[in-house]
Write a protein that holds these residues in place. Sequence first.
Motif, PDB file in Angstrom:
ATOM      1  N   VAL A   1       1.005  -1.344  -0.366  1.00 54.15           N
ATOM      2  CA  VAL A   1       0.146  -0.260   0.065  1.00 54.15           C
ATOM      3  C   VAL A   1       0.896   1.399   0.066  1.00 54.15           C
ATOM      4  O   VAL A   1       2.012   1.056   0.621  1.00 54.15           O
ATOM      5  CB  VAL A   1      -0.619   0.093   1.316  1.00 54.15           C
ATOM      6  CG1 VAL A   1      -1.471   1.400   1.070  1.00 54.15           C
ATOM      7  CG2 VAL A   1      -1.639  -1.233   1.602  1.00 54.15           C
ATOM      8  N   ARG A   2       1.171   2.007  -1.066  1.00 58.47           N
ATOM      9  CA  ARG A   2       0.752   3.569  -0.447  1.00 58.47           C
ATOM     10  C   ARG A   2       0.183   5.038  -0.517  1.00 58.47           C
ATOM     11  O   ARG A   2      -0.893   4.879  -1.411  1.00 58.47           O
ATOM     12  CB  ARG A   2       2.097   4.028  -2.181  1.00 58.47           C
ATOM     13  CG  ARG A   2       2.680   5.187  -2.403  1.00 58.47           C
ATOM     14  CD  ARG A   2       2.844   5.651  -3.002  1.00 58.47           C
ATOM     15  NE  ARG A   2       4.179   4.938  -3.876  1.00 58.47           N
ATOM     16  CZ  ARG A   2       4.135   3.733  -4.692  1.00 58.47           C
ATOM     17  NH1 ARG A   2       2.540   3.735  -5.767  1.00 58.47           N
ATOM     18  NH2 ARG A   2       5.379   3.004  -4.965  1.00 58.47           N
ATOM     19  N   VAL A   3       1.002   5.208   0.556  1.00 61.14           N
ATOM     20  CA  VAL A   3      -0.608   6.789   1.148  1.00 61.14           C
ATOM     21  C   VAL A   3       0.727   7.850   0.882  1.00 61.14           C
ATOM     22  O   VAL A   3       1.035   8.167   1.062  1.00 61.14           O
ATOM     23  CB  VAL A   3      -0.916   6.361   2.425  1.00 61.14           C
ATOM     24  CG1 VAL A   3      -2.127   7.707   3.174  1.00 61.14           C
ATOM     25  CG2 VAL A   3      -1.430   4.985   2.521  1.00 61.14           C
ATOM     26  N   VAL A   4      -0.413   8.891  -0.092  1.00 58.74           N
ATOM     27  CA  VAL A   4       0.429  10.089  -0.007  1.00 58.74           C
ATOM     28  C   VAL A   4       0.070  11.175   0.221  1.00 58.74           C
ATOM     29  O   VAL A   4      -1.602  11.268  -0.104  1.00 58.74           O
ATOM     30  CB  VAL A   4       1.041  10.125  -1.425  1.00 58.74           C
ATOM     31  CG1 VAL A   4       1.833  11.744  -1.887  1.00 58.74           C
ATOM     32  CG2 VAL A   4       2.026   9.147  -2.324  1.00 58.74           C
ATOM     33  N   ILE A   5       0.660  11.959   1.145  1.00 57.63           N
ATOM     34  CA  ILE A   5       0.523  13.522   1.541  1.00 57.63           C
ATOM     35  C   ILE A   5       0.553  14.312   0.691  1.00 57.63           C
ATOM     36  O   ILE A   5       1.674  14.726   0.919  1.00 57.63           O
ATOM     37  CB  ILE A   5       0.333  13.831   3.279  1.00 57.63           C
ATOM     38  CG1 ILE A   5       0.108  12.331   3.901  1.00 57.63           C
ATOM     39  CG2 ILE A   5      -0.876  14.628   4.420  1.00 57.63           C
ATOM     40  CD1 ILE A   5      -1.414  11.796   3.904  1.00 57.63           C
ATOM     41  N   HIS A   6      -0.467  15.642   0.183  1.00 57.80           N
ATOM     42  CA  HIS A   6      -0.422  16.579  -0.199  1.00 57.80           C
ATOM     43  C   HIS A   6      -0.018  17.670   0.565  1.00 57.80           C
ATOM     44  O   HIS A   6      -1.634  17.640   0.705  1.00 57.80           O
ATOM     45  CB  HIS A   6      -1.055  16.601  -1.682  1.00 57.80           C
ATOM     46  CG  HIS A   6      -0.612  15.625  -2.856  1.00 57.80           C
ATOM     47  ND1 HIS A   6       0.549  15.362  -3.096  1.00 57.80           N
ATOM     48  CD2 HIS A   6      -1.125  14.300  -2.415  1.00 57.80           C
ATOM     49  CE1 HIS A   6       0.778  14.607  -4.220  1.00 57.80           C
ATOM     50  NE2 HIS A   6      -0.221  13.942  -3.571  1.00 57.80           N
ATOM     51  N   LEU A   7       0.488  18.419   1.463  1.00 51.73           N
ATOM     52  CA  LEU A   7      -0.107  19.508   2.188  1.00 51.73           C
ATOM     53  C   LEU A   7       0.706  20.325   1.395  1.00 51.73           C
ATOM     54  O   LEU A   7       2.005  20.996   1.125  1.00 51.73           O
ATOM     55  CB  LEU A   7       1.126  19.428   3.415  1.00 51.73           C
ATOM     56  CG  LEU A   7       1.509  20.062   4.997  1.00 51.73           C
ATOM     57  CD1 LEU A   7      -0.405  20.389   5.429  1.00 51.73           C
ATOM     58  CD2 LEU A   7       2.461  19.101   5.629  1.00 51.73           C
ATOM     59  N   PRO A   8       0.036  21.965   1.225  1.00 51.47           N
ATOM     60  CA  PRO A   8       0.104  22.636   1.031  1.00 51.47           C
ATOM     61  C   PRO A   8       0.851  23.599   1.300  1.00 51.47           C
ATOM     62  O   PRO A   8       1.450  23.447   2.779  1.00 51.47           O
ATOM     63  CB  PRO A   8      -1.574  24.244   0.564  1.00 51.47           C
ATOM     64  CG  PRO A   8      -1.876  23.139   1.737  1.00 51.47           C
ATOM     65  CD  PRO A   8      -1.518  21.999   1.870  1.00 51.47           C
ATOM     66  N   VAL A   9       2.067  24.068   0.872  1.00 55.12           N
ATOM     67  CA  VAL A   9       3.355  24.822   1.545  1.00 55.12           C
ATOM     68  C   VAL A   9       2.643  25.970   2.083  1.00 55.12           C
ATOM     69  O   VAL A   9       3.602  26.706   3.904  1.00 55.12           O
ATOM     70  CB  VAL A   9       4.093  25.458   0.595  1.00 55.12           C
ATOM     71  CG1 VAL A   9       5.954  25.945   0.813  1.00 55.12           C
ATOM     72  CG2 VAL A   9       4.867  24.338  -0.751  1.00 55.12           C
ATOM     73  N   ASN A  10       1.719  26.741   1.887  1.00 57.74           N
ATOM     74  CA  ASN A  10       1.468  28.252   2.630  1.00 57.74           C
ATOM     75  C   ASN A  10      -0.443  28.047   2.296  1.00 57.74           C
ATOM     76  O   ASN A  10      -0.387  28.512   1.414  1.00 57.74           O
ATOM     77  CB  ASN A  10       1.843  29.185   1.919  1.00 57.74           C
ATOM     78  CG  ASN A  10       2.887  29.505   2.179  1.00 57.74           C
ATOM     79  OD1 ASN A  10       4.287  29.621   3.036  1.00 57.74           O
ATOM     80  ND2 ASN A  10       4.151  29.679   0.937  1.00 57.74           N
ATOM     81  N   GLY A  11      -0.954  28.084   3.347  1.00 58.48           N
ATOM     82  CA  GLY A  11      -2.186  27.764   3.798  1.00 58.48           C
ATOM     83  C   GLY A  11      -3.150  26.860   3.045  1.00 58.48           C
ATOM     84  O   GLY A  11      -2.528  25.434   2.646  1.00 58.48           O
ATOM     85  N   ALA A  12      -3.851  27.654   2.359  1.00 58.19           N
ATOM     86  CA  ALA A  12      -5.167  26.376   1.295  1.00 58.19           C
ATOM     87  C   ALA A  12      -4.318  26.084   0.053  1.00 58.19           C
ATOM     88  O   ALA A  12      -3.139  26.474  -0.003  1.00 58.19           O
ATOM     89  CB  ALA A  12      -6.036  27.375   0.463  1.00 58.19           C
ATOM     90  N   HIS A  13      -4.985  24.982   0.370  1.00 58.41           N
ATOM     91  CA  HIS A  13      -4.610  24.051  -0.985  1.00 58.41           C
ATOM     92  C   HIS A  13      -4.728  25.076  -2.535  1.00 58.41           C
ATOM     93  O   HIS A  13      -6.103  25.820  -2.475  1.00 58.41           O
ATOM     94  CB  HIS A  13      -5.488  22.549  -1.506  1.00 58.41           C
ATOM     95  CG  HIS A  13      -5.022  21.079  -1.441  1.00 58.41           C
ATOM     96  ND1 HIS A  13      -3.512  21.395  -0.872  1.00 58.41           N
ATOM     97  CD2 HIS A  13      -4.784  20.572  -2.465  1.00 58.41           C
ATOM     98  CE1 HIS A  13      -2.669  20.600  -1.460  1.00 58.41           C
ATOM     99  NE2 HIS A  13      -3.360  19.984  -3.510  1.00 58.41           N
TER     100      HIS A  13
END
Lengths: 235, 154
Positions: free
Chosen positions: A223-235
């Motif tokens: 299984v692969r889980v990837v989290i994409h977190l915006p660098v600044n504030g909103a996506h």
Amino acid sequence: MQDLTESQRAGDPPPAQVDLEALVAERTRDLTKALEQKTALLHEVDHRVKNNLQLISSLLLLQNRRVTDPAVKASLRGILERVSAIATVHRRLFQSDDVERFDVSAFVRDLVSDMMGTSGREDIRVRLDLERVDVAAAKAAPLALVISELFSNALRHAFPPGHGGEIFVGISRDDTEFRIEIADNGVGLAQPTTASGFGLTIVQLLCQQLKARNETSSADPGVRVVIHLPVNGAH
Amino acid sequence: MSAQPLEVLIVEDEVLLATELEYLLQELGCHTVGMAMNSEEAVAMAEALNPDLALVDVHLEDGPTGVDAARRIKADCGGVVLFMTANVKRLPEDFAGACGVIGKPYSEHGVKTAITFLGACLREGSAPGLPPVGLQLSPAYAARWGLGDLARAG
């Protein structure tokens, strides 16, 4: 500045200027003292937070020693893991010189060392590919919990006894987002158990809070889980 | 572990922490010889019981006296001290003669690997490798146990 030098050369400074200088000196003294008090207070609060986290961990460990029911033990272990993740955040935050930023990769190294050590699973390897990534301190605890849940999930569910393998954690960034990947080459997506169900609920809720996207896919095997977190504030 | 169990003195004013630590040490095959809650007790017990290792918190029942207690345990009894504190940054540069520090909040695994590592150092007189995550050695002990390069590197 120039005026001041010239008037001093010309003779005694006018009384108004003497007053002003005394006032500035007094104000600087007051501010320095206030800063010292605030710094001392911050250290005191930091100290209390750390000690209280230690106390909570000790309580959970002590109770875990008393209970015999495997389901209760598993629940206590789960909570202990989450408290430990938060504790690691606090230890790391105040170790660095900048208390505003949180080094995610350094955290992952600590977390992985702890969780692998506690698991005692020597048949599971860990591969790390960690770019130095800093997030705001306010995001540190929720992000730490997300990573802890996902790693713990892989550790507990991907590799049944006798079936070893590898867990990969990768952290990188581009212009707009941080990418956090946790992948295993274990037995793949099965029907989630109730215990991992709660862990995944935590992941969903905290990703919502962090305005992060998460994708779960098959890694063939595993299984692969990837989290994409915006660098600044909103996506 | 070795034939002789490591004899440990716990100096900690939070009884729940001390109790859990005692269980943990027992699992490692160590023997807890006593628990002290303030600096006077700590020094008196170190003199009377002569432990191999004293685990010392900086903040004790009688105030921030752990640093002074560590100096006395080292100077008067020749004991080896390991700090366990939330205030790692406030320790003096010479670690008050202690061998190192574990920062609070510590993990169960962090303490276990640190104590096992120190047990080996004390037994062999040299380090079996690099110190585990969570354990910071003092420059003096790093040099004594053959990790002098590490101390210089910082």
